[in-house]
Design a protein around this motif. Sequence first.
Motif, PDB file in Angstrom:
ATOM      1  N   LEU A 167       0.848  -1.275   0.161  1.00 54.65           N
ATOM      2  CA  LEU A 167      -0.115  -0.058   0.002  1.00 54.65           C
ATOM      3  C   LEU A 167       0.811   1.372  -0.140  1.00 54.65           C
ATOM      4  O   LEU A 167       0.438   2.210  -0.661  1.00 54.65           O
ATOM      5  CB  LEU A 167      -0.803   0.151   1.171  1.00 54.65           C
ATOM      6  CG  LEU A 167      -1.975  -1.205   1.260  1.00 54.65           C
ATOM      7  CD1 LEU A 167      -2.581  -1.128   2.422  1.00 54.65           C
ATOM      8  CD2 LEU A 167      -3.076  -0.920   0.082  1.00 54.65           C
ATOM      9  N   THR A 168       2.078   1.263   0.559  1.00 57.59           N
ATOM     10  CA  THR A 168       2.807   2.414   0.716  1.00 57.59           C
ATOM     11  C   THR A 168       3.613   2.624  -0.730  1.00 57.59           C
ATOM     12  O   THR A 168       3.604   3.853  -1.154  1.00 57.59           O
ATOM     13  CB  THR A 168       3.995   2.512   1.913  1.00 57.59           C
ATOM     14  OG1 THR A 168       3.410   1.928   2.990  1.00 57.59           O
ATOM     15  CG2 THR A 168       4.923   3.583   2.062  1.00 57.59           C
ATOM     16  N   LEU A 169       3.987   1.744  -1.184  1.00 58.11           N
ATOM     17  CA  LEU A 169       4.451   1.803  -2.513  1.00 58.11           C
ATOM     18  C   LEU A 169       3.537   2.194  -3.570  1.00 58.11           C
ATOM     19  O   LEU A 169       3.760   3.190  -4.331  1.00 58.11           O
ATOM     20  CB  LEU A 169       5.138   0.515  -3.091  1.00 58.11           C
ATOM     21  CG  LEU A 169       6.553   0.041  -2.180  1.00 58.11           C
ATOM     22  CD1 LEU A 169       6.733  -1.442  -2.821  1.00 58.11           C
ATOM     23  CD2 LEU A 169       7.571   1.197  -2.469  1.00 58.11           C
ATOM     24  N   THR A 170       2.222   1.896  -3.345  1.00 58.84           N
ATOM     25  CA  THR A 170       1.346   2.173  -4.382  1.00 58.84           C
ATOM     26  C   THR A 170       0.991   3.632  -4.169  1.00 58.84           C
ATOM     27  O   THR A 170       0.513   4.536  -5.090  1.00 58.84           O
ATOM     28  CB  THR A 170      -0.087   1.355  -4.193  1.00 58.84           C
ATOM     29  OG1 THR A 170       0.388   0.032  -4.567  1.00 58.84           O
ATOM     30  CG2 THR A 170      -1.099   1.709  -5.172  1.00 58.84           C
ATOM     31  N   PHE A 171       0.867   4.243  -2.924  1.00 62.02           N
ATOM     32  CA  PHE A 171       0.417   5.569  -2.569  1.00 62.02           C
ATOM     33  C   PHE A 171       1.526   6.271  -3.035  1.00 62.02           C
ATOM     34  O   PHE A 171       1.207   7.416  -3.538  1.00 62.02           O
ATOM     35  CB  PHE A 171       0.205   5.470  -0.905  1.00 62.02           C
ATOM     36  CG  PHE A 171      -0.196   6.848  -0.525  1.00 62.02           C
ATOM     37  CD1 PHE A 171      -1.482   7.316  -0.888  1.00 62.02           C
ATOM     38  CD2 PHE A 171       0.834   7.493   0.121  1.00 62.02           C
ATOM     39  CE1 PHE A 171      -1.872   8.625  -0.273  1.00 62.02           C
ATOM     40  CE2 PHE A 171       0.206   8.975   0.736  1.00 62.02           C
ATOM     41  CZ  PHE A 171      -0.899   9.332   0.545  1.00 62.02           C
ATOM     42  N   ILE A 172       2.793   6.069  -2.578  1.00 65.79           N
ATOM     43  CA  ILE A 172       3.888   7.013  -2.874  1.00 65.79           C
ATOM     44  C   ILE A 172       4.034   7.214  -4.788  1.00 65.79           C
ATOM     45  O   ILE A 172       3.987   8.525  -4.997  1.00 65.79           O
ATOM     46  CB  ILE A 172       5.192   6.606  -2.509  1.00 65.79           C
ATOM     47  CG1 ILE A 172       5.045   6.606  -0.781  1.00 65.79           C
ATOM     48  CG2 ILE A 172       6.238   7.733  -2.707  1.00 65.79           C
ATOM     49  CD1 ILE A 172       6.111   6.317  -0.131  1.00 65.79           C
ATOM     50  N   HIS A 173       3.884   6.089  -5.100  1.00 66.98           N
ATOM     51  CA  HIS A 173       4.076   6.232  -6.572  1.00 66.98           C
ATOM     52  C   HIS A 173       2.849   6.673  -7.347  1.00 66.98           C
ATOM     53  O   HIS A 173       2.668   6.645  -8.769  1.00 66.98           O
ATOM     54  CB  HIS A 173       4.423   4.740  -7.326  1.00 66.98           C
ATOM     55  CG  HIS A 173       5.963   4.551  -6.908  1.00 66.98           C
ATOM     56  ND1 HIS A 173       6.925   5.065  -7.638  1.00 66.98           N
ATOM     57  CD2 HIS A 173       6.327   3.715  -6.003  1.00 66.98           C
ATOM     58  CE1 HIS A 173       8.166   4.572  -7.174  1.00 66.98           C
ATOM     59  NE2 HIS A 173       7.847   3.771  -6.251  1.00 66.98           N
ATOM     60  N   ARG A 174       1.564   6.742  -6.680  1.00 65.84           N
ATOM     61  CA  ARG A 174       0.182   7.090  -7.434  1.00 65.84           C
ATOM     62  C   ARG A 174      -0.194   6.083  -8.250  1.00 65.84           C
ATOM     63  O   ARG A 174      -0.800   6.727  -9.563  1.00 65.84           O
ATOM     64  CB  ARG A 174       0.495   8.776  -7.716  1.00 65.84           C
ATOM     65  CG  ARG A 174       0.927   9.616  -6.861  1.00 65.84           C
ATOM     66  CD  ARG A 174       1.224  11.116  -7.351  1.00 65.84           C
ATOM     67  NE  ARG A 174       1.636  11.975  -6.159  1.00 65.84           N
ATOM     68  CZ  ARG A 174       0.641  12.640  -5.384  1.00 65.84           C
ATOM     69  NH1 ARG A 174      -0.424  12.678  -5.507  1.00 65.84           N
ATOM     70  NH2 ARG A 174       1.631  13.519  -4.621  1.00 65.84           N
ATOM     71  N   ASP A 175      -0.124   4.945  -8.246  1.00 65.10           N
ATOM     72  CA  ASP A 175      -0.538   3.909  -9.128  1.00 65.10           C
ATOM     73  C   ASP A 175      -1.936   4.068  -9.225  1.00 65.10           C
ATOM     74  O   ASP A 175      -2.654   3.752 -10.378  1.00 65.10           O
ATOM     75  CB  ASP A 175       0.038   2.490  -8.860  1.00 65.10           C
ATOM     76  CG  ASP A 175       1.556   2.577  -8.953  1.00 65.10           C
ATOM     77  OD1 ASP A 175       2.001   3.249  -9.821  1.00 65.10           O
ATOM     78  OD2 ASP A 175       2.065   2.064  -8.034  1.00 65.10           O
ATOM     79  N   LEU A 176      -2.754   4.392  -8.220  1.00 66.94           N
ATOM     80  CA  LEU A 176      -4.186   4.359  -8.311  1.00 66.94           C
ATOM     81  C   LEU A 176      -4.624   5.473  -9.544  1.00 66.94           C
ATOM     82  O   LEU A 176      -5.893   5.293  -9.866  1.00 66.94           O
ATOM     83  CB  LEU A 176      -4.715   4.701  -7.170  1.00 66.94           C
ATOM     84  CG  LEU A 176      -4.449   3.517  -6.023  1.00 66.94           C
ATOM     85  CD1 LEU A 176      -5.008   3.771  -4.727  1.00 66.94           C
ATOM     86  CD2 LEU A 176      -5.309   2.216  -6.493  1.00 66.94           C
ATOM     87  N   SER A 177      -3.891   6.400  -9.586  1.00 61.84           N
ATOM     88  CA  SER A 177      -4.580   7.694 -10.515  1.00 61.84           C
ATOM     89  C   SER A 177      -3.858   7.392 -11.982  1.00 61.84           C
ATOM     90  O   SER A 177      -3.934   8.111 -12.884  1.00 61.84           O
ATOM     91  CB  SER A 177      -4.189   9.000  -9.975  1.00 61.84           C
ATOM     92  OG  SER A 177      -2.666   8.970  -9.722  1.00 61.84           O
ATOM     93  N   ARG A 178      -3.070   6.499 -12.054  1.00 60.62           N
ATOM     94  CA  ARG A 178      -2.593   5.854 -13.454  1.00 60.62           C
ATOM     95  C   ARG A 178      -2.849   4.623 -13.926  1.00 60.62           C
ATOM     96  O   ARG A 178      -3.118   3.749 -13.211  1.00 60.62           O
ATOM     97  CB  ARG A 178      -0.758   6.052 -13.245  1.00 60.62           C
ATOM     98  CG  ARG A 178      -0.469   7.301 -12.860  1.00 60.62           C
ATOM     99  CD  ARG A 178       1.109   7.143 -12.152  1.00 60.62           C
ATOM    100  NE  ARG A 178       1.987   6.824 -13.099  1.00 60.62           N
ATOM    101  CZ  ARG A 178       3.394   6.485 -12.986  1.00 60.62           C
ATOM    102  NH1 ARG A 178       3.737   6.626 -11.670  1.00 60.62           N
ATOM    103  NH2 ARG A 178       4.283   6.284 -13.698  1.00 60.62           N
ATOM    104  N   ASP A 179      -2.782   4.516 -15.602  1.00 61.28           N
ATOM    105  CA  ASP A 179      -3.457   3.483 -15.927  1.00 61.28           C
ATOM    106  C   ASP A 179      -2.245   2.058 -15.785  1.00 61.28           C
ATOM    107  O   ASP A 179      -1.614   1.993 -16.796  1.00 61.28           O
ATOM    108  CB  ASP A 179      -3.727   3.751 -17.170  1.00 61.28           C
ATOM    109  CG  ASP A 179      -4.669   2.587 -18.036  1.00 61.28           C
ATOM    110  OD1 ASP A 179      -4.822   1.569 -17.261  1.00 61.28           O
ATOM    111  OD2 ASP A 179      -4.814   2.346 -19.196  1.00 61.28           O
TER     112      ASP A 179
END
Length: 492
Positions: free
Chosen positions: A53-65
């Motif tokens: 979750l931390t890696l996903t949050f820092i790299h902002r993967d949820l807002s990228r395809d």
Amino acid sequence: MRLPSSIFVSVSLFTAETTAALYLSSTYRSAGDQIWQGLTLLFTLVPSVLVQLTLTFIHRDLSRDRPLVLLLHILQLGPIVRCLEAFCIYGSVGRVEEPYVSITRKKQIPRGGHSEEVERQVGQAEGKLFTHRAAFARTSVIQAFLGSAPQLTLQLYICVLQQGVSIGRGTLMVISLLSIVYGALRCNILAIKLKYDDYEVDVRPLAYLCVFLWRSFEIATRVVVLVLFSSVLKLWVLPVILLNFLVFFLYPWILFWKSHSPFPENIEKTLTRVGTTIVLCLLTFLYAGINMFCWSAVQVKLNDPDLINKSQNWYRMAVYYMLRFVENASLLLLWYVYKTDFYQVICAPLLLLQLLVSYALAIFFMLVFYQFCHPCRKLFTSNMTQGFLDCSSLLCIMCASASPHKRPLRKAILEHPCPSVLKEMENQADETTSVTTDTTYEILNETNCDDANETNNVGGGFNGEVKHSLSVITVSQRPKQPLKCHVDPSGS
């Protein structure tokens, strides 16, 4: 550009500890120890999920395809993928022409009383590597104190109960101890870089060695003390742990409540108030987990925009180590009084003395680090001395004001105060503010600016939003004398 070796070390420890824990849990299952199996898996999977979750949050993967990356994070393979991505970026440096160049300015550590600013060009690849390093520095701390520290305590407790150390359990304990020490080391370096973000910080190998020895003695002693105490007083270990945890969990919230500051809204724009509260609770949860085993170099401050306290609080550190030393000595004394027949085969007084000496050695190496090996010691040594003078002067003024018989002393102090106290009195008397001229320079080539802004979302907060833009330079010029006029930086 430096080799991303810290990323490789973080991923290696994460992979090795997870593999060893899964193997050990299978042996517990074969032996029919379902409780030990469940706890071993719990202290392995929960920090692994938090790391993803931390890696996903820092790299902002949820807002990228990027569905493949999200799928790999769900499969708990995110750190491995991120490590491979970082090394691919490092290998591509120099082969592909950078689409734009950014410029950063950092101050050098003062030498001979002079500090110079250094300009450096930063490319897109280096900005991405900076984001990867910042992300893995935070995940190493999460893995260390929310996974490895409880895991080490559990496995050592099982060794005491079963009066033996198997190969699998011994391997997991060694890896967990290395993971905790490395996480504490990363926490120290992260605190230095966040507190002295305006300076070019160069950490020497001797500083790494001092921090490694300091944290090794401190964490190992703490874990052994908790295990020994829990082996003889099983019912009392839970109140001790809960009291420690609640004190450090609630302490940042109490300071935030006393400051009457508004609720932090700048963590992440896409988060609601509920999501922001969850993130802050997880941050204070991690802060409490760190302080359970060792001193947290990064102090949480919820009313600060970066959520960390950038001032060096020596008094708080001294109080922490004094209270922790008294607590460890008390727990060891209780263990010595109520020890069982199992401990008759060892020399209990000698073990007690060794543990106290080990904690004293941890404090010794801590003092050596801050006194001789800290990369920014030239910055805070004078501030620390000046702070003592300020406290003494202010204390004398308060005492003289409280007593009507000491007016001559108060008059003498006010006539010859400490320079910084005099400056504070002048600031209170003068209602004018100094002028701050902000000049912003942007250097971008004729390329896609959206990609540039997305790539360089890098920075230094302790929260997930890693935030300084490498493509923008801000220069602040403050005049030495306060002016009685105000200039709008925007020029309007």
